[in-house]
Design a protein around this motif. Structure first.
Motif, PDB file in Angstrom:
ATOM      1  N   MET A   1       0.839  -1.186   0.000  1.00 52.13           N
ATOM      2  CA  MET A   1       0.000   0.000   0.000  1.00 52.13           C
ATOM      3  C   MET A   1       0.890   1.258   0.000  1.00 52.13           C
ATOM      4  O   MET A   1       1.884   1.303   0.705  1.00 52.13           O
ATOM      5  CB  MET A   1      -0.898  -0.029   1.238  1.00 52.13           C
ATOM      6  CG  MET A   1      -2.057   0.898   1.125  1.00 52.13           C
ATOM      7  SD  MET A   1      -3.314   0.657   2.416  1.00 52.13           S
ATOM      8  CE  MET A   1      -2.403  -0.045   3.752  1.00 52.13           C
ATOM      9  N   ALA A   2       0.489   2.240  -0.849  1.00 49.77           N
ATOM     10  CA  ALA A   2       1.326   3.422  -1.045  1.00 49.77           C
ATOM     11  C   ALA A   2       0.994   4.513  -0.033  1.00 49.77           C
ATOM     12  O   ALA A   2       0.484   5.563  -0.393  1.00 49.77           O
ATOM     13  CB  ALA A   2       1.155   3.937  -2.452  1.00 49.77           C
ATOM     14  N   LEU A   3       1.275   4.268   1.235  1.00 53.20           N
ATOM     15  CA  LEU A   3       1.029   5.289   2.251  1.00 53.20           C
ATOM     16  C   LEU A   3       2.361   5.680   2.891  1.00 53.20           C
ATOM     17  O   LEU A   3       3.228   4.831   3.025  1.00 53.20           O
ATOM     18  CB  LEU A   3       0.077   4.757   3.340  1.00 53.20           C
ATOM     19  CG  LEU A   3      -1.343   4.448   2.897  1.00 53.20           C
ATOM     20  CD1 LEU A   3      -2.124   3.876   4.074  1.00 53.20           C
ATOM     21  CD2 LEU A   3      -2.061   5.674   2.350  1.00 53.20           C
ATOM     22  N   PRO A   4       2.534   6.906   3.290  1.00 55.64           N
ATOM     23  CA  PRO A   4       1.569   7.991   3.215  1.00 55.64           C
ATOM     24  C   PRO A   4       1.364   8.450   1.774  1.00 55.64           C
ATOM     25  O   PRO A   4       2.252   8.323   0.940  1.00 55.64           O
ATOM     26  CB  PRO A   4       2.192   9.091   4.057  1.00 55.64           C
ATOM     27  CG  PRO A   4       3.661   8.825   3.996  1.00 55.64           C
ATOM     28  CD  PRO A   4       3.810   7.344   3.906  1.00 55.64           C
ATOM     29  N   TRP A   5       0.158   9.013   1.560  1.00 57.05           N
ATOM     30  CA  TRP A   5      -0.152   9.596   0.247  1.00 57.05           C
ATOM     31  C   TRP A   5      -0.422  11.073   0.448  1.00 57.05           C
ATOM     32  O   TRP A   5      -1.271  11.448   1.243  1.00 57.05           O
ATOM     33  CB  TRP A   5      -1.383   8.911  -0.352  1.00 57.05           C
ATOM     34  CG  TRP A   5      -1.728   9.445  -1.708  1.00 57.05           C
ATOM     35  CD1 TRP A   5      -1.135   9.109  -2.882  1.00 57.05           C
ATOM     36  CD2 TRP A   5      -2.760  10.390  -2.027  1.00 57.05           C
ATOM     37  NE1 TRP A   5      -1.717   9.796  -3.921  1.00 57.05           N
ATOM     38  CE2 TRP A   5      -2.724  10.595  -3.428  1.00 57.05           C
ATOM     39  CE3 TRP A   5      -3.706  11.095  -1.287  1.00 57.05           C
ATOM     40  CZ2 TRP A   5      -3.596  11.464  -4.088  1.00 57.05           C
ATOM     41  CZ3 TRP A   5      -4.573  11.968  -1.937  1.00 57.05           C
ATOM     42  CH2 TRP A   5      -4.505  12.139  -3.328  1.00 57.05           C
ATOM     43  N   ASP A   6       0.308  11.889  -0.272  1.00 55.89           N
ATOM     44  CA  ASP A   6       0.118  13.341  -0.175  1.00 55.89           C
ATOM     45  C   ASP A   6      -0.737  13.806  -1.342  1.00 55.89           C
ATOM     46  O   ASP A   6      -0.465  13.444  -2.499  1.00 55.89           O
ATOM     47  CB  ASP A   6       1.471  14.058  -0.175  1.00 55.89           C
ATOM     48  CG  ASP A   6       2.201  13.816   1.135  1.00 55.89           C
ATOM     49  OD1 ASP A   6       1.597  14.076   2.194  1.00 55.89           O
ATOM     50  OD2 ASP A   6       3.343  13.319   1.105  1.00 55.89           O
ATOM     51  N   PHE A   7      -1.717  14.614  -1.007  1.00 60.71           N
ATOM     52  CA  PHE A   7      -2.690  15.018  -2.020  1.00 60.71           C
ATOM     53  C   PHE A   7      -2.004  15.677  -3.213  1.00 60.71           C
ATOM     54  O   PHE A   7      -1.121  16.505  -3.083  1.00 60.71           O
ATOM     55  CB  PHE A   7      -3.715  15.998  -1.434  1.00 60.71           C
ATOM     56  CG  PHE A   7      -4.835  16.258  -2.402  1.00 60.71           C
ATOM     57  CD1 PHE A   7      -5.943  15.427  -2.426  1.00 60.71           C
ATOM     58  CD2 PHE A   7      -4.756  17.279  -3.333  1.00 60.71           C
ATOM     59  CE1 PHE A   7      -6.956  15.629  -3.358  1.00 60.71           C
ATOM     60  CE2 PHE A   7      -5.762  17.479  -4.263  1.00 60.71           C
ATOM     61  CZ  PHE A   7      -6.860  16.651  -4.277  1.00 60.71           C
ATOM     62  N   ARG A   8      -2.474  15.295  -4.388  1.00 63.41           N
ATOM     63  CA  ARG A   8      -2.106  16.016  -5.607  1.00 63.41           C
ATOM     64  C   ARG A   8      -3.365  16.111  -6.452  1.00 63.41           C
ATOM     65  O   ARG A   8      -4.258  15.272  -6.340  1.00 63.41           O
ATOM     66  CB  ARG A   8      -0.989  15.305  -6.367  1.00 63.41           C
ATOM     67  CG  ARG A   8      -1.324  13.927  -6.826  1.00 63.41           C
ATOM     68  CD  ARG A   8      -0.451  13.425  -7.972  1.00 63.41           C
ATOM     69  NE  ARG A   8      -1.175  12.400  -8.691  1.00 63.41           N
ATOM     70  CZ  ARG A   8      -1.365  11.165  -8.248  1.00 63.41           C
ATOM     71  NH1 ARG A   8      -0.861  10.804  -7.087  1.00 63.41           N
ATOM     72  NH2 ARG A   8      -2.066  10.305  -8.949  1.00 63.41           N
ATOM     73  N   PRO A   9      -3.488  17.124  -7.292  1.00 65.32           N
ATOM     74  CA  PRO A   9      -4.695  17.265  -8.095  1.00 65.32           C
ATOM     75  C   PRO A   9      -4.915  16.030  -8.963  1.00 65.32           C
ATOM     76  O   PRO A   9      -3.968  15.433  -9.479  1.00 65.32           O
ATOM     77  CB  PRO A   9      -4.398  18.499  -8.953  1.00 65.32           C
ATOM     78  CG  PRO A   9      -3.396  19.271  -8.169  1.00 65.32           C
ATOM     79  CD  PRO A   9      -2.551  18.241  -7.467  1.00 65.32           C
ATOM     80  N   LEU A  10      -6.197  15.659  -9.067  1.00 59.62           N
ATOM     81  CA  LEU A  10      -6.578  14.466  -9.836  1.00 59.62           C
ATOM     82  C   LEU A  10      -7.563  14.929 -10.911  1.00 59.62           C
ATOM     83  O   LEU A  10      -8.348  15.849 -10.688  1.00 59.62           O
ATOM     84  CB  LEU A  10      -7.252  13.445  -8.913  1.00 59.62           C
ATOM     85  CG  LEU A  10      -6.406  12.965  -7.730  1.00 59.62           C
ATOM     86  CD1 LEU A  10      -7.299  12.249  -6.705  1.00 59.62           C
ATOM     87  CD2 LEU A  10      -5.301  12.020  -8.206  1.00 59.62           C
ATOM     88  N   THR A  11      -7.561  14.233 -12.031  1.00 57.10           N
ATOM     89  CA  THR A  11      -8.472  14.683 -13.090  1.00 57.10           C
ATOM     90  C   THR A  11      -9.284  13.535 -13.660  1.00 57.10           C
ATOM     91  O   THR A  11      -8.806  12.408 -13.812  1.00 57.10           O
ATOM     92  CB  THR A  11      -7.698  15.345 -14.259  1.00 57.10           C
ATOM     93  OG1 THR A  11      -6.624  14.489 -14.622  1.00 57.10           O
ATOM     94  CG2 THR A  11      -7.189  16.699 -13.902  1.00 57.10           C
ATOM     95  N   GLY A  12     -10.551  13.861 -13.998  1.00 59.81           N
ATOM     96  CA  GLY A  12     -11.400  12.993 -14.791  1.00 59.81           C
ATOM     97  C   GLY A  12     -11.581  13.685 -16.132  1.00 59.81           C
ATOM     98  O   GLY A  12     -10.918  14.686 -16.405  1.00 59.81           O
ATOM     99  N   SER A  13     -12.503  13.191 -16.951  1.00 59.31           N
ATOM    100  CA  SER A  13     -12.598  13.838 -18.262  1.00 59.31           C
ATOM    101  C   SER A  13     -13.263  15.212 -18.164  1.00 59.31           C
ATOM    102  O   SER A  13     -12.907  16.129 -18.885  1.00 59.31           O
ATOM    103  CB  SER A  13     -13.320  12.934 -19.262  1.00 59.31           C
ATOM    104  OG  SER A  13     -14.612  12.645 -18.801  1.00 59.31           O
TER     105      SER A  13
END
Ligand SMILES: CC(C)(COP(=O)(O)OP(=O)(O)OC[C@H]1O[C@@H](n2cnc3c(N)ncnc32)[C@H](O)[C@@H]1OP(=O)(O)O)[C@@H](O)C(=O)NCCC(=O)NCCS
Length: 190
Positions: A1-13
């Motif tokens: 599991m990739a933790l910790p995860w630091d927020f980064r902007p995510l995109t959908g269409s």
């Protein structure tokens, strides 16, 4: 599991998920003070002071590392306007489980934006984060939220009868969930 995860902007269409910013106040206040939006939420319509507090709190919630950590990003449309917010809480690291929630400005409901924003987070959850299960808790009278769960492929797992004293009356709770392998094998929808 990739933790910790630091927020980064995510995109959908059509949507982007980004951290809340101070200049989101007006749009956020319009949503969180709307009695219709709040009808099935745990809180009553919020005052400007309370929205300032939660905006500051949520803008600073940027890391998922241990149980109960959450992010509450803005859902933005193609113009960058805030049209809603998503909630994503790491409920248990050991069980690789997260909780998801959603909120849309009524002017942007009925257009598939919440589904798209939720799909972006489910892709993150079951991809990069390596989670096993994501669930949503809702008031079963909230038919729009139930429909969204079902459209995402979530299953009804529980119907808790009058388990909560809610805004002056006893209320039920529905729990909907989806597992990593269910998400990967979901039927593709247009
Ligand atoms: C729950 C909530 C986020 C659902 O919003 P929503 O806009 O209905 O959800 P979706 O994004 O899945 O949109 C689905 C609707 O868009 C329509 N739609 C239009 N274009 C679409 C597209 N390109 N893709 C998908 N759906 C589309 C669907 O047909 C559906 O319409 P219908 O409701 O008439 O069947 C919203 O009702 C809300 O914010 N409620 C108040 C806050 C709340 O209660 N939150 C949940 C607490 S548990």
């Amino acid at each position: 599991m990739a933790l910790p995860w630091d927020f980064r902007p995510l995109t959908g269409s059509r949507v982007g998920l980004e951290l809340l910013r101070p200049d989101d106040f007006d749009a956020l206040y319009a949503i969180q003070s709307d009695p219709e939006v709040c009808r099935y939420l745990l809180y009553e319509p919020r005052s400007p002071e309370r929205v300032h507090e939660v905006l500051e709190r949520d803008a600073a919630a940027t890391r998922l590392a241990t149980g109960e950590d959450f992010v509450q990003p803005a859902i933005r449309d193609a113009t960058g306007r805030l049209i809603g917010t998503m909630y994503f809480k790491l409920a248990s690291v050991e069980d690789r489980t997260a909780e998801i929630g959603w909120l849309l400005d009524p002017r942007f409901q009925g257009q598939g934006y919440a589904r798209e924003a939720a799909a972006v987070l489910l892709d993150l959850a079951f991809g990069e984060l390596g989670l096993h299960r994501v669930y949503a808790e809702l008031d079963p009278r909230n038919t729009a939220s139930v429909a969204l769960c079902l459209r995402l492929g979530m299953r009804e797992e529980a119907f808790l009868r009058e388990n909560m004293w809610f805004k002056g009356d006893w209320a039920d709770t529905g729990i909907y969930a989806i597992l990593e392998h269910e998400w990967r094998r979901r039927p593709q929808t247009p």
